[in-house]
Design a protein around this motif. Structure first.
Motif, PDB file in Angstrom:
ATOM      1  N   PRO A   1      -5.350   2.728  -0.188  1.00  0.00           N
ATOM      2  CA  PRO A   1      -5.371   2.794  -1.428  1.00  0.00           C
ATOM      3  C   PRO A   1      -4.354   1.564  -2.096  1.00  0.00           C
TER       4      PRO A   1
ATOM      5  N   ALA B   1      -1.499   0.552  -4.511  1.00  0.00           N
ATOM      6  CA  ALA B   1      -0.245   1.170  -5.303  1.00  0.00           C
ATOM      7  C   ALA B   1      -0.201   0.176  -6.734  1.00  0.00           C
ATOM      8  N   LYS B   2      -0.030   1.326  -7.671  1.00  0.00           N
ATOM      9  CA  LYS B   2       0.225   0.676  -9.121  1.00  0.00           C
ATOM     10  C   LYS B   2       1.251  -0.393  -9.186  1.00  0.00           C
TER      11      LYS B   2
ATOM     12  N   THR C   1      -2.764   1.097 -12.252  1.00  0.00           N
ATOM     13  CA  THR C   1      -2.798   2.518 -11.728  1.00  0.00           C
ATOM     14  C   THR C   1      -2.964   2.397 -10.425  1.00  0.00           C
ATOM     15  N   SER C   2      -2.483   3.656  -9.576  1.00  0.00           N
ATOM     16  CA  SER C   2      -2.644   3.600  -8.046  1.00  0.00           C
ATOM     17  C   SER C   2      -4.209   3.838  -8.018  1.00  0.00           C
TER      18      SER C   2
ATOM     19  N   VAL D   1       2.021   3.878  -1.752  1.00  0.00           N
ATOM     20  CA  VAL D   1       1.576   4.468  -2.830  1.00  0.00           C
ATOM     21  C   VAL D   1       2.649   5.410  -3.308  1.00  0.00           C
ATOM     22  N   ARG D   2       3.433   5.348  -4.654  1.00  0.00           N
ATOM     23  CA  ARG D   2       4.258   6.139  -4.891  1.00  0.00           C
ATOM     24  C   ARG D   2       3.948   6.716  -6.187  1.00  0.00           C
TER      25      ARG D   2
ATOM     26  N   SER E   1       0.886  -3.521  -7.899  1.00  0.00           N
ATOM     27  CA  SER E   1       0.810  -4.281  -6.829  1.00  0.00           C
ATOM     28  C   SER E   1      -0.287  -5.227  -7.029  1.00  0.00           C
TER      29      SER E   1
ATOM     30  N   SER F   1      -7.689   4.671  -5.714  1.00  0.00           N
ATOM     31  CA  SER F   1      -8.405   5.032  -4.420  1.00  0.00           C
ATOM     32  C   SER F   1      -9.553   3.990  -4.198  1.00  0.00           C
TER      33      SER F   1
ATOM     34  N   PRO G   1      -3.413   8.312  -5.630  1.00  0.00           N
ATOM     35  CA  PRO G   1      -4.354   7.132  -6.105  1.00  0.00           C
ATOM     36  C   PRO G   1      -5.726   8.068  -6.490  1.00  0.00           C
TER      37      PRO G   1
ATOM     38  N   TYR H   1       0.857  -1.226  -0.002  1.00  0.00           N
ATOM     39  CA  TYR H   1      -0.086  -0.055   0.237  1.00  0.00           C
ATOM     40  C   TYR H   1       0.681   1.333   0.166  1.00  0.00           C
TER      41      TYR H   1
END
Length: 510
Positions: A119, A121-122, A79-80, A22-23, A124, A82, A27, A20
Motif C-alpha cells: 500500500p 501511504a497518504k 489518501t492511503s 501506512v498510518r 508519500s 491499496s 488503505p 509504505y
C-alpha cells in the motif's frame, strides 16, 4: 529533472520502506474518476500527478507507425492507497511497476486498475511505470472529433486529445484538474523529425536512429500534449520579448508557410499588451496537411490543419491564430477545474479573437459582422436560444463533445465577458483579466474562482451578476444597453434552428 532512458529499459530505485508505513485509516482504492460533472469516469482520485516521463519509439518512418512506449508518472498520494487507476484506452500494455516493484493490474473499460506490491501511504511520493504500452494512429475523420486524438497525415502523425481522448495515446490521469510537468524522449528513424511541447533539450544520432528530447517545465494538462513525428521542418523566428518563436510544418510545404505564420509574432505583442507576460518560454504553430475541422491550442505549439489557410481568407485564419494564442493564457496556463468550466477557455479566446478582428478590420470575414457591438447585440438576441439549446454558459447539458464545445461556450462566453466589461468598465475589466492569468498561472481554476476574483479586483459584489450570466437559464439585461432585447426560443430544436439560421460561423472546433 532526470534524463529519460531508453524505452523499456527504465531503472527505478526502490523507495525506503518508511514510504509504505501506512498510518491512520486503512488503505483503500483510489476513485475511478476525478469528480467531473460531465465525464464522471475521466481522471482518477487518490493521488496528484507531479511529472510524466514519456519514452516513445517509432519503429519506422511510415505515417501509420504506432508507438511502443514507456510512461513513468511521479505522483503524491492524497489518501492511503491499496490500489489506484490510470486512464488508458490504447492498444496494449506490457508490464506495470510501482516504485520498482512489479504490480498487478487489470483493464476495466478505459482504466488500468493497479494494485501495488505494498500500500501507498497518504502524503508519500511514488512512481508508476507502464512499459511497452502501444497505440496506433488513425486516419482523421472531421465528423468525429475524438477520432483525431492520434492521427495520420501524409507527412507523419500528430495528436489532438481534447477533451477526453489523450489517454487513448498514453496512460495518464487524463483531466486538466491534475496538471503536471512533462519530459519526452522520441526514438525515431534518422531523418524523421520529432516535436513535443516545451523546450528541446537534445538531439542525438545513433546510426540509423535519432533520439529527440523535450522538457515542458510548466505544468500542463494531458489533453494539451503534442507528439508530432514525421517529415517536418522547424522554422525558427527569433524572439518576441524573450519568447522564442518557432513553427513546425511539412517539409514539402515550407515555402507556403515560411512567411504566412510569422504573424504570430505580432499576435504575441498584441496579447501581452492586454493580459501581461506570455506564460511559457516559447510559442509556435504546427501545420498538418489533412482535414481535422478544427484548430487546437496544444501547449506552446498550436495545431492547424491546412484548410484554414487554403479555404479561407486571412480575415478568418489570422484571427483564428490569435484565438489559439489566447488559449495559451486561458485554457493552457490556467486550465479549467472541470469541463463545465470550458467557457473560461473558449469564451476568453473568442473574446480576444473578436476584439482583435474588429481592430484589424477582419471581423466581417471572421464573424459576419462589421463591428464588435453589432456582433454582441446579435448574440445577445439569441441568448435564450443558446441557453435552451445548449444549457447555461457554465453548465453544458452533457459531455457530448458538441454540447461541451457548443456555440454557447464560444459566443455565449464572449458575451458574458462583454457584459462584465459593461458592468465594471474597461479599466477594471482589464485588471480582472490580468489578475486572473497571474493568480492562477500554472494551475486549474473554476467559474466560481473567476467570480470571486472579479469581485475582489473590481471591489464590487459580482456574485449575483456573474452567476446570472453564467448559470442562469434566461439571459439577464445587458448593462448600458437598455434597448437590447432577447428573442424567445420555442423549444430546444427550434432554438438550434434559430442559431443555425443566424448564420454565425461555427466556432465549436477552434
Amino acid at each position: 529533472m532526470s534524463a529519460l532512458l531508453a524505452t523499456g529499459a527504465l531503472v527505478l530505485s526502490v523507495l525506503p520502506s518508511s514510504a509504505y508505513a501506512v498510518r491512520g485509516p486503512a488503505p483503500s482504492p483510489g476513485s475511478a474518476g476525478i469528480g467531473d460533472r460531465l465525464y464522471p469516469t475521466l481522471g482518477n482520485g487518490g493521488y496528484d500527478a507531479l511529472h510524466y516521463r514519456l519514452g516513445l519509439r517509432y519503429a519506422t518512418s511510415k505515417p501509420s507507425q504506432g508507438i511502443d512506449g514507456t510512461m513513468t508518472m511521479r505522483a503524491r498520494a492524497t489518501t492511503s492507497l491499496s490500489r489506484f487507476d490510470l486512464d488508458f484506452s490504447g492498444k496494449g500494455v506490457g508490464s506495470i511497476s510501482v516504485d520498482g516493484r512489479l504490480a498487478r493490474f487489470t483493464r476495466d473499460g478505459e482504466d488500468l486498475v493497479i494494485t501495488p506490491a505494498r500500500p501507498i501511504a497518504k502524503g508519500s511520493r511514488f512512481s508508476v511505470t507502464v512499459r511497452h504500452f502501444t497505440a496506433d494512429p488513425t486516419v482523421p475523420n472531421s465528423e468525429e472529433l475524438l477520432s483525431t486524438a492520434f492521427f495520420i497525415t501524409p507527412d507523419g502523425s500528430a495528436t489532438s486529445g481534447q477533451p477526453n481522448a489523450m489517454h487513448s495515446v498514453f496512460p495518464s490521469n487524463d483531466h486538466p484538474r491534475d496538471k503536471a510537468t512533462f519530459s519526452f524522449r522520441f526514438d525515431v528513424p534518422t531523418g524523421t523529425t520529432a516535436v513535443a511541447n516545451g523546450v528541446r533539450t537534445g538531439k542525438h544520432r545513433h546510426g540509423k536512429r535519432t533520439v529527440w528530447t523535450y522538457q515542458q517545465r510548466q505544468p500542463m494538462a494531458t489533453e494539451l500534449t503534442q507528439l508530432a513525428v514525421g517529415a517536418y521542418s522547424v522554422i525558427g523566428r527569433g524572439t518576441v520579448d524573450g519568447v522564442r518563436v518557432r513553427d513546425v510544418v511539412p517539409t514539402r510545404l515550407r515555402s507556403q508557410y515560411q512567411h504566412r505564420l510569422a504573424v504570430e509574432k505580432d499576435h504575441l505583442r498584441w496579447m501581452q499588451a492586454r493580459v501581461g507576460a506570455y506564460p511559457f518560454p516559447l510559442y509556435g504553430s504546427l501545420v498538418v496537411d489533412t482535414h481535422l475541422g478544427f484548430a487546437l491550442e496544444t501547449q506552446t505549439l498550436s495545431l492547424y490543419d491546412t484548410p484554414w489557410f487554403t479555404d479561407y481568407p486571412q480575415g478568418v485564419w489570422d484571427p483564428v491564430m490569435l484565438h489559439e494564442l489566447a488559449h495559451q493564457w486561458f485554457g493552457d496556463s490556467v486550465a479549467p477545474h472541470g469541463w463545465s468550466d470550458v467557457w473560461l477557455n473558449e469564451g476568453h479566446a473568442s473574446w480576444y479573437e473578436f476584439t482583435y478582428a474588429a481592430q484589424k478590420g477582419f471581423l466581417d470575414d471572421d464573424a459576419g459582422f462589421p463591428t464588435l457591438e453589432s456582433l454582441m447585440k446579435r448574440v445577445y438576441q439569441l441568448g435564450d436560444s443558446f441557453r435552451e439549446a445548449y444549457g447555461p454558459v457554465a453548465r453544458p447539458l452533457s459531455g457530448d463533445v458538441y454540447d461541451v464545445f457548443s456555440s454557447q461556450a464560444y459566443y455565449g462566453g464572449a458575451l458574458a465577458l462583454y457584459a462584465l466589461r459593461q458592468k465594471v468598465g474597461r479599466a477594471s475589466f482589464g485588471r480582472i483579466e490580468r489578475a486572473w492569468v497571474h493568480r492562477y498561472q500554472g494551475r486549474s481554476a473554476s467559474t466560481r474562482d473567476f467570480i470571486r476574483l472579479a469581485s475582489r479586483v473590481s471591489g464590487r459584489h459580482l456574485d449575483g451578476f456573474l452567476s446570472a450570466w453564467l448559470y442562469g437559464h434566461t439571459t439577464p439585461p445587458m448593462p448600458g444597453r437598455p434597448g437590447w432585447k432577447v428573442e424567445p426560443p420555442a423549444s430546444p430544436s427550434a432554438a438550434r434552428a434559430e442559431i443555425a439560421a443566424a448564420a454565425l460561423p461555427d466556432l465549436r472546433r477552434r
